[in-house]
Write a protein that holds these residues in place. Structure first.
Motif, PDB file in Angstrom:
ATOM      1  N   VAL B 224       0.847  -1.189   0.000  1.00  0.00           N
ATOM      2  CA  VAL B 224       0.000   0.000   0.000  1.00  0.00           C
ATOM      3  C   VAL B 224       0.881   1.237   0.000  1.00  0.00           C
ATOM      4  O   VAL B 224       1.774   1.371   0.833  1.00  0.00           O
ATOM      5  N   LEU B 225       0.634   2.124  -0.951  1.00  0.00           N
ATOM      6  CA  LEU B 225       1.401   3.358  -1.038  1.00  0.00           C
ATOM      7  C   LEU B 225       0.565   4.530  -0.568  1.00  0.00           C
ATOM      8  O   LEU B 225      -0.647   4.560  -0.761  1.00  0.00           O
ATOM      9  N   ARG B 226       1.241   5.497   0.035  1.00  0.00           N
ATOM     10  CA  ARG B 226       0.541   6.705   0.437  1.00  0.00           C
ATOM     11  C   ARG B 226       1.506   7.872   0.262  1.00  0.00           C
ATOM     12  O   ARG B 226       2.562   7.895   0.875  1.00  0.00           O
ATOM     13  N   LYS B 229       5.133   7.133  -0.328  1.00  0.00           N
ATOM     14  CA  LYS B 229       5.851   6.311   0.651  1.00  0.00           C
ATOM     15  C   LYS B 229       5.146   4.975   0.815  1.00  0.00           C
ATOM     16  O   LYS B 229       3.928   4.879   0.627  1.00  0.00           O
ATOM     17  N   LEU B 230       5.935   3.962   1.159  1.00  0.00           N
ATOM     18  CA  LEU B 230       5.359   2.642   1.379  1.00  0.00           C
ATOM     19  C   LEU B 230       4.701   2.625   2.748  1.00  0.00           C
ATOM     20  O   LEU B 230       5.356   2.784   3.767  1.00  0.00           O
ATOM     21  N   GLU B 231       3.384   2.435   2.771  1.00  0.00           N
ATOM     22  CA  GLU B 231       2.644   2.497   4.028  1.00  0.00           C
ATOM     23  C   GLU B 231       2.606   1.105   4.668  1.00  0.00           C
ATOM     24  O   GLU B 231       2.843   0.963   5.858  1.00  0.00           O
ATOM     25  N   LEU B 232       2.342   0.115   3.850  1.00  0.00           N
ATOM     26  CA  LEU B 232       2.157  -1.244   4.338  1.00  0.00           C
ATOM     27  C   LEU B 232       2.620  -2.198   3.258  1.00  0.00           C
ATOM     28  O   LEU B 232       2.464  -1.899   2.076  1.00  0.00           O
ATOM     29  N   LEU B 246      -5.626   0.821   5.998  1.00  0.00           N
ATOM     30  CA  LEU B 246      -6.043   0.959   4.600  1.00  0.00           C
ATOM     31  C   LEU B 246      -6.892   2.217   4.445  1.00  0.00           C
ATOM     32  O   LEU B 246      -6.736   2.978   3.498  1.00  0.00           O
ATOM     33  N   ILE B 247      -7.797   2.409   5.395  1.00  0.00           N
ATOM     34  CA  ILE B 247      -8.678   3.571   5.325  1.00  0.00           C
ATOM     35  C   ILE B 247      -7.865   4.847   5.449  1.00  0.00           C
ATOM     36  O   ILE B 247      -8.090   5.824   4.738  1.00  0.00           O
ATOM     37  N   LYS B 248      -6.853   4.799   6.311  1.00  0.00           N
ATOM     38  CA  LYS B 248      -5.987   5.960   6.490  1.00  0.00           C
ATOM     39  C   LYS B 248      -5.258   6.309   5.191  1.00  0.00           C
ATOM     40  O   LYS B 248      -5.025   7.487   4.888  1.00  0.00           O
ATOM     41  N   GLY B 250      -6.459   6.205   2.437  1.00  0.00           N
ATOM     42  CA  GLY B 250      -7.424   6.708   1.469  1.00  0.00           C
ATOM     43  C   GLY B 250      -8.003   5.633   0.572  1.00  0.00           C
ATOM     44  O   GLY B 250      -8.493   5.922  -0.507  1.00  0.00           O
ATOM     45  N   LEU B 251      -7.949   4.385   1.011  1.00  0.00           N
ATOM     46  CA  LEU B 251      -8.473   3.292   0.193  1.00  0.00           C
ATOM     47  C   LEU B 251      -9.822   2.830   0.722  1.00  0.00           C
ATOM     48  O   LEU B 251     -10.111   2.947   1.910  1.00  0.00           O
ATOM     49  N   ASP B 252     -10.639   2.310  -0.180  1.00  0.00           N
ATOM     50  CA  ASP B 252     -11.905   1.721   0.238  1.00  0.00           C
ATOM     51  C   ASP B 252     -11.646   0.268   0.568  1.00  0.00           C
ATOM     52  O   ASP B 252     -11.139  -0.461  -0.278  1.00  0.00           O
ATOM     53  N   VAL B 253     -11.991  -0.136   1.778  1.00  0.00           N
ATOM     54  CA  VAL B 253     -11.826  -1.558   2.095  1.00  0.00           C
ATOM     55  C   VAL B 253     -12.988  -2.303   1.454  1.00  0.00           C
ATOM     56  O   VAL B 253     -14.040  -1.727   1.190  1.00  0.00           O
TER      57      VAL B 253
END
Lengths: 273, 297
Positions: B224-226, B229-232, B246-248, B250-253
């Protein structure tokens, strides 16, 4: 990646020239241009140069930015200067003579004046039409100026709409080109190598998808416009209407003073020029 | 995802930093110090909101852009070790762009699919074999091969375009939003084809998408990128055990995951990591059964 917003060379600062009404802009630019050709004495050319500098100062566009547009015409400038110097003929005593070349002082002065005229014209028309106004403003103004001849059944609105759409889609098509280029590059298309025939062949890999996507976009745009009940210019209102403001008339007055000054200075000769 | 030097890793980003127009006032930082490994024979999803840098990663993997810092390693070798050979890398790392159907241009579908292999300099027999094979994987019927690509339907066009990339037999297949604008059926056909290609040719697959719904279904690993930067990053199960992150980003779970989150708020814990409907349904019915028994006892 490119910046898709910078179409034309709009320089985003606030100045009286930036906020100038589009119709007034075209009108005063015309005055300026006519007067640049009326100039014929050294004093009036001095006025022309001075007034151009004043305009640049008012516009708040950095001088270096303006110089860029002049740099583009440097070669043309040089050629006209040389032509004017060498092909000037007069009955007066030549300043310098060698083989078939005859140089006259007057010729050099005339060539210099011509160079000043071209430089000033390019600098100020770029300033007025490109650095301080967006292409869309200009398009709207042209439509507004030709509004009165609508009764001649000339399709003014359609022309300006076509111009507007063409301008609007330049960045979009640039994006499309970029995308298609990337896609074909990753399939091994190489536009910089091979024989002429191979390169043309490779170019079709870009051109055909580009044509297809422009037709698709044109089609979609036409449908979208019809869905919004677009039916040409009749009865159509604008979100941004053009209004003259007090500052526009101040600018106009400035140009009128300049025009009068040029006419007056034409009759004053310095050292006979 | 494992150690950088593990042979399991097909393609690796090592401390990659990238900016567009570096050193100019228009400089735009796109990626900052990204390290990521993509395993052989696995599907890795790259998720992120608009502007998170996912498309930039795609361009880096394929050698369309050169990183400002760090390296991109393919089978342990820097792809930019010899910049003149970057064209060869593009055949090894196949890129399916967003809306690939817009890149079709030949007179027939067959000619279009064979464009890539022809650029690789293969002989006619091999090209023909690859065309038929990739068309079969993507579900492009033999009779469609001699039609103009512009006569096909939207879904068919996209499959033909993907077949054109698969015909180059890339070891890594990168897909940017492969399912955008397709109906659920068209989507499952495309993903089915991609998985089949991966199994048949032991390829690595990288899917870039903002839809966690697709990721949950088809990916093994997820990054997951944000904001560059690599978030997860990690196994799918681990990622979906932290839906808040994931929500942080900006993604829809997936809907089923957000249902599980709501249930957990009310004190019903389904499991550590929820992302498929069938699994959740089984777990929930087991839970209900347990409660009923507890009540009766």
């Amino acid at each position: 990646m490119h910046n898709s917003i910078t179409l034309g060379q709009y320089y985003p600062v606030k100045s009286p020239l930036h906020s100038l009404d589009g119709r007034m802009r075209i009108f005063v630019t015309l005055i300026y241009m006519i007067m640049a050709f009326v100039c014929n004495s050294a004093a009036s050319f001095l006025m022309l140069a001075l007034f151009s500098l004043v305009l640049i100062f008012i516009s708040r566009v950095p001088f270096g930015v303006i110089m860029k547009s002049i740099r583009a015409i440097l070669i043309i400038l040089l050629i006209t200067f040389i032509m004017n110097v060498f092909f000037y003929t007069s009955d007066a005593e030549p300043l310098f003579e060698w083989w078939i070349f005859r140089l006259y002082t007057e010729g050099i002065v005339k060539a210099f004046m011509m160079a000043v005229r071209i430089t000033a014209l390019v600098a100020v028309s770029c300033l007025m039409m490109s650095y301080t106004a967006t292409p869309i403003d200009i398009t709207h103004s042209i439509e507004a100026i030709f509004e009165p001849i609508k009764f001649l059944r000339e399709p003014i609105h359609s022309f300006s709409m076509m111009m507007f759409i063409a301008l609007r889609f330049i960045p979009t098509l640039t994006d499309d080109t970029d995308r298609i280029l990337t896609a074909q590059k990753s399939r091994g298309a190489d536009l910089s190598e091979g024989s002429l025939f191979a390169r043309i062949r490779n170019l079709t890999a870009i051109m055909i998808p580009l044509f297809v996507s422009s037709f698709r976009r044109a089609d979609e745009l036409a449908i979208a416009m019809e869905c919004r009940c677009y039916h040409g210019g009749e009865g159509r209102t604008r979100m941004r209407t053009l209004h003259y403001r007090a500052s526009d008339f101040v600018i106009l007055a400035l140009f009128v003073v300049y025009a009068a000054a040029v006419v007056w200075l034409n009759s004053i000769k310095i050292f006979g020029y | 995802m494992n150690d950088t030097y593990d042979t399991q890793n097909k393609i690796v980003l090592e401390n990659v930093t990238f900016a567009y127009n570096p050193g100019t006032p228009l400089e735009k930082r796109a990626l900052e110090n990204i390290s990521l490994c993509f395993e052989r024979g696995k599907v890795t999803g790259i998720a992120g909101h608009t502007g998170s840098g996912k498309s930039t990663i795609v361009r880096l993997l394929n050698g369309l852009e050169k990183p400002n810092g760090g390296r991109v390693l393919l089978d342990g070798e820097d792809i930019w070790a010899n910049p003149k050979k970057i064209g060869k890398i593009r055949f090894r790392v196949g890129l399916v762009m967003q809306y690939p159907e817009y890149q079709l241009f030949e007179e027939t579908v067959r000619a279009d699919i064979s464009y890539g292999p022809r650029r690789m300099g293969l002989d006619d027999e091999e090209i023909n074999r690859r065309v038929i094979d990739s068309a079969a994987i993507c579900g492009v019927s033999e009779s469609d091969l001699d039609r103009s690509p512009f006569e096909l339907s939207g879904g068919q066009k996209r499959r033909a375009a993907i077949a054109g990339i698969m015909a180059m037999r890339p070891e890594v297949l990168v897909l940017d939003e492969p399912a955008a604008g397709l109906d659920p059926e068209g989507r499952s056909v495309i993903f089915g084809a991609v998985l089949r290609y991966m199994r048949e040719y032991d390829a690595s697959v990288i899917i870039v998408s903002h839809s966690m719904e697709n990721m949950a279904e088809y990916c093994d690993n997820i990054a997951v990128l944000r904001q560059g930067k690599l978030e997860l990053s990690g196994k799918k199960e681990d990622i979906f055990s932290q839906p808040e992150l994931l929500i942080k980003a900006g993604l829809d779970v997936p809907e089923i995951t957000s249902l599980a989150m709501k249930l957990e708020e009310r004190g019903i814990r389904v499991s550590n990591s929820v992302f498929t409907v069938g699994y959740t349904a089984d777990k929930l019915s087991a839970l209900f059964e347990e409660r009923r028994r507890a009540k009766n006892a």
